[in-house]
Design a protein around this motif. Structure first.
Motif, PDB file in Angstrom:
ATOM      1  N   ASP A  84       0.825  -1.209   0.000  1.00  0.00           N
ATOM      2  CA  ASP A  84       0.000   0.000   0.000  1.00  0.00           C
ATOM      3  C   ASP A  84       0.859   1.258   0.000  1.00  0.00           C
ATOM      4  OD1 ASP A  84      -2.317  -1.465  -0.040  1.00  0.00           O
ATOM      5  OD2 ASP A  84      -2.589  -1.427   2.139  1.00  0.00           O
ATOM      6  N   ASP A  85       1.900   1.271   0.847  1.00  0.00           N
ATOM      7  CA  ASP A  85       2.771   2.449   0.902  1.00  0.00           C
ATOM      8  C   ASP A  85       3.511   2.646  -0.413  1.00  0.00           C
ATOM      9  OD1 ASP A  85       1.940   2.969   3.434  1.00  0.00           O
ATOM     10  OD2 ASP A  85       3.835   2.481   4.424  1.00  0.00           O
ATOM     11  N   LEU A  86       3.941   1.559  -1.036  1.00  0.00           N
ATOM     12  CA  LEU A  86       4.633   1.668  -2.319  1.00  0.00           C
ATOM     13  C   LEU A  86       3.707   2.265  -3.373  1.00  0.00           C
ATOM     14  CD1 LEU A  86       6.624  -1.698  -2.369  1.00  0.00           C
ATOM     15  CD2 LEU A  86       7.614   0.601  -2.319  1.00  0.00           C
ATOM     16  N   HIS A  87       2.463   1.818  -3.391  1.00  0.00           N
ATOM     17  CA  HIS A  87       1.491   2.334  -4.357  1.00  0.00           C
ATOM     18  C   HIS A  87       1.298   3.849  -4.186  1.00  0.00           C
ATOM     19  CE1 HIS A  87      -0.206  -0.584  -7.052  1.00  0.00           C
ATOM     20  NE2 HIS A  87      -0.266  -1.495  -6.102  1.00  0.00           N
ATOM     21  N   GLN A  88       1.314   4.319  -2.948  1.00  0.00           N
ATOM     22  CA  GLN A  88       1.122   5.750  -2.711  1.00  0.00           C
ATOM     23  C   GLN A  88       2.286   6.579  -3.239  1.00  0.00           C
ATOM     24  OE1 GLN A  88       0.332   6.481   1.421  1.00  0.00           O
ATOM     25  NE2 GLN A  88      -1.381   5.037   1.512  1.00  0.00           N
ATOM     26  N   LEU A  89       3.457   5.974  -3.318  1.00  0.00           N
ATOM     27  CA  LEU A  89       4.655   6.704  -3.715  1.00  0.00           C
ATOM     28  C   LEU A  89       4.934   6.635  -5.217  1.00  0.00           C
ATOM     29  CD1 LEU A  89       6.951   5.492  -0.797  1.00  0.00           C
ATOM     30  CD2 LEU A  89       5.943   7.762  -1.044  1.00  0.00           C
ATOM     31  N   PRO A  91       3.623   6.881  -9.209  1.00  0.00           N
ATOM     32  CA  PRO A  91       2.573   7.297 -10.136  1.00  0.00           C
ATOM     33  C   PRO A  91       2.216   6.138 -11.063  1.00  0.00           C
ATOM     34  CG  PRO A  91       4.674   8.144 -10.865  1.00  0.00           C
ATOM     35  CD  PRO A  91       4.922   7.489  -9.536  1.00  0.00           C
ATOM     36  N   PRO A  92       1.082   6.205 -11.743  1.00  0.00           N
ATOM     37  CA  PRO A  92       0.647   5.089 -12.593  1.00  0.00           C
ATOM     38  C   PRO A  92       1.660   4.697 -13.664  1.00  0.00           C
ATOM     39  CG  PRO A  92      -1.156   6.629 -12.263  1.00  0.00           C
ATOM     40  CD  PRO A  92       0.060   7.281 -11.681  1.00  0.00           C
ATOM     41  N   ASP A  93       2.447   5.683 -14.170  1.00  0.00           N
ATOM     42  CA  ASP A  93       3.373   5.385 -15.263  1.00  0.00           C
ATOM     43  C   ASP A  93       4.809   5.216 -14.797  1.00  0.00           C
ATOM     44  OD1 ASP A  93       3.694   7.997 -14.515  1.00  0.00           O
ATOM     45  OD2 ASP A  93       3.911   8.790 -16.552  1.00  0.00           O
ATOM     46  N   THR A  94       5.011   4.915 -13.527  1.00  0.00           N
ATOM     47  CA  THR A  94       6.369   4.742 -13.006  1.00  0.00           C
ATOM     48  C   THR A  94       7.098   3.622 -13.745  1.00  0.00           C
ATOM     49  OG1 THR A  94       7.640   4.569 -10.962  1.00  0.00           O
ATOM     50  CG2 THR A  94       5.835   3.035 -11.226  1.00  0.00           C
ATOM     51  N   GLN A  95       8.426   3.700 -13.751  1.00  0.00           N
ATOM     52  CA  GLN A  95       9.252   2.689 -14.419  1.00  0.00           C
ATOM     53  C   GLN A  95      10.380   2.235 -13.510  1.00  0.00           C
ATOM     54  OE1 GLN A  95      10.661   4.358 -18.202  1.00  0.00           O
ATOM     55  NE2 GLN A  95       9.316   2.930 -19.252  1.00  0.00           N
ATOM     56  N   LEU A  96      10.752   0.967 -13.636  1.00  0.00           N
ATOM     57  CA  LEU A  96      11.953   0.435 -13.008  1.00  0.00           C
ATOM     58  C   LEU A  96      12.860  -0.033 -14.130  1.00  0.00           C
ATOM     59  CD1 LEU A  96      12.305  -1.728  -9.845  1.00  0.00           C
ATOM     60  CD2 LEU A  96      13.534  -2.362 -11.919  1.00  0.00           C
ATOM     61  N   ILE A  97      14.058   0.548 -14.191  1.00  0.00           N
ATOM     62  CA  ILE A  97      14.988   0.276 -15.282  1.00  0.00           C
ATOM     63  C   ILE A  97      16.286  -0.256 -14.703  1.00  0.00           C
ATOM     64  CG2 ILE A  97      16.262   1.292 -17.214  1.00  0.00           C
ATOM     65  CD1 ILE A  97      14.105   3.478 -17.306  1.00  0.00           C
ATOM     66  N   GLY A  98      16.758  -1.369 -15.236  1.00  0.00           N
ATOM     67  CA  GLY A  98      18.012  -1.963 -14.786  1.00  0.00           C
ATOM     68  C   GLY A  98      19.079  -1.889 -15.855  1.00  0.00           C
ATOM     69  N   THR A 112       7.076  -1.369 -16.197  1.00  0.00           N
ATOM     70  CA  THR A 112       6.275  -0.143 -16.223  1.00  0.00           C
ATOM     71  C   THR A 112       4.964  -0.323 -15.481  1.00  0.00           C
ATOM     72  OG1 THR A 112       7.231   0.421 -18.376  1.00  0.00           O
ATOM     73  CG2 THR A 112       5.234   1.586 -17.747  1.00  0.00           C
ATOM     74  N   GLY A 113       4.542   0.722 -14.791  1.00  0.00           N
ATOM     75  CA  GLY A 113       3.259   0.702 -14.094  1.00  0.00           C
ATOM     76  C   GLY A 113       3.436   0.519 -12.602  1.00  0.00           C
ATOM     77  N   ALA A 114       2.714   1.309 -11.821  1.00  0.00           N
ATOM     78  CA  ALA A 114       2.840   1.267 -10.369  1.00  0.00           C
ATOM     79  C   ALA A 114       2.554  -0.115  -9.801  1.00  0.00           C
ATOM     80  CB  ALA A 114       1.902   2.300  -9.736  1.00  0.00           C
ATOM     81  N   ASP A 115       1.530  -0.781 -10.331  1.00  0.00           N
ATOM     82  CA  ASP A 115       1.165  -2.089  -9.799  1.00  0.00           C
ATOM     83  C   ASP A 115       2.268  -3.111 -10.046  1.00  0.00           C
ATOM     84  OD1 ASP A 115      -0.930  -3.758  -8.513  1.00  0.00           O
ATOM     85  OD2 ASP A 115      -0.808  -4.851 -10.417  1.00  0.00           O
ATOM     86  N   THR A 170      10.815   7.330 -11.749  1.00  0.00           N
ATOM     87  CA  THR A 170      11.661   6.269 -12.297  1.00  0.00           C
ATOM     88  C   THR A 170      12.602   5.754 -11.225  1.00  0.00           C
ATOM     89  OG1 THR A 170      11.630   7.414 -14.436  1.00  0.00           O
ATOM     90  CG2 THR A 170      13.228   5.638 -14.177  1.00  0.00           C
ATOM     91  N   ILE A 171      12.778   4.436 -11.193  1.00  0.00           N
ATOM     92  CA  ILE A 171      13.748   3.783 -10.318  1.00  0.00           C
ATOM     93  C   ILE A 171      14.818   3.197 -11.230  1.00  0.00           C
ATOM     94  CG2 ILE A 171      14.102   2.022  -8.553  1.00  0.00           C
ATOM     95  CD1 ILE A 171      10.987   2.132  -8.142  1.00  0.00           C
ATOM     96  N   ARG A 172      16.044   3.660 -11.059  1.00  0.00           N
ATOM     97  CA  ARG A 172      17.141   3.210 -11.934  1.00  0.00           C
ATOM     98  C   ARG A 172      18.117   2.364 -11.139  1.00  0.00           C
ATOM     99  NH1 ARG A 172      16.566   6.385 -16.494  1.00  0.00           N
ATOM    100  NH2 ARG A 172      15.437   8.348 -16.147  1.00  0.00           N
TER     101      ARG A 172
END
Length: 204
Positions: A84-89, A91-98, A112-115, A170-172
């Motif tokens: 729940d806390d992660l979802h609050q932080l 946005p819907p279009d967030t990305q995690l890139i490695g 891609t995507g908060a969920d 974005t999380i890099r």
């Protein structure tokens, strides 16, 4: 990138003196011999270059506290596996890139995507405790982030957070060991991957 853009604002001589002095720590006699100017002139060039670099930096001291608090909330939620806390932080279009450079496991493409991102993080969370991975908050390239280390205090990867409008856009992740050695001894990325993803086989 921000530093490179600021360097472009300097004259060629200012840039040369600034890099030689503040990056490579050359002495002024050596700088003078290199650029063909007197020591006094080089000292003045260094002063002007530093002033230009300082004046060109963005002023975000107030925002820095807010973004650091946001980063702290994010890494706490990640460590605790709090969906729940992660979802609050995020946005819907967030990305995690490695970034692995082919030398470490990574996702085939950005997640891609908060969920999707939140669920991946909560899936990884229990393995942090199980494998004694620690999250060390750290500023990276001017952004809030963290260095993850294994039980031997070896670097696993770095995380950098791009923050926009109070949320993590974005999380890099930098997983490529060649880019991590300046931080200290580096863990074997394939071993860490097997520990956190027991069903995965080591890349040959």
């Amino acid at each position: 990138m921000a530093a490179l853009l600021l360097l472009e604002r300097l004259s060629p001589l200012e840039r040369a003196v600034f890099v030689l002095r503040d990056v490579f720590t050359y002495s002024f006699p050596d700088i003078a011999a290199t650029v063909g100017r007197s020591e006094a002139a080089c000292r003045q060039l260094a002063v002007r270059a530093r002033r230009h670099m300082h004046d060109g930096r963005p002023r975000f001291d107030t925002d820095r506290k807010e973004r650091d608090e946001l980063a702290e909330r994010f890494f706490t939620a990640f460590r605790e596996g709090n969906l729940d806390d992660l979802h609050q932080l995020l946005p819907p279009d967030t990305q995690l890139i490695g970034d692995s450079g082919g030398k470490a496991p990574r996702a085939a493409r950005p997640i891609t995507g908060a969920d999707n991102v939140a669920r991946l993080l909560t899936h990884l969370s229990p393995h942090l405790t199980h494998t004694h991975i620690t999250i060390e908050p750290h500023e990276i390239n001017g952004h809030p982030g963290a260095i993850l280390r294994d039980h031997n205090d070896h670097v696993i990867n770095t995380w950098t957070l791009d923050i926009l409008d109070g949320r993590i856009q974005t999380i890099r992740l930098v997983n490529n060991p060649d880019k991590l050695h300046h931080l200290g001894p580096v863990a074997n990325p394939w071993t860490i991957n097997q520990q956190t993803h027991p069903s995965h086989q080591r890349n040959p």
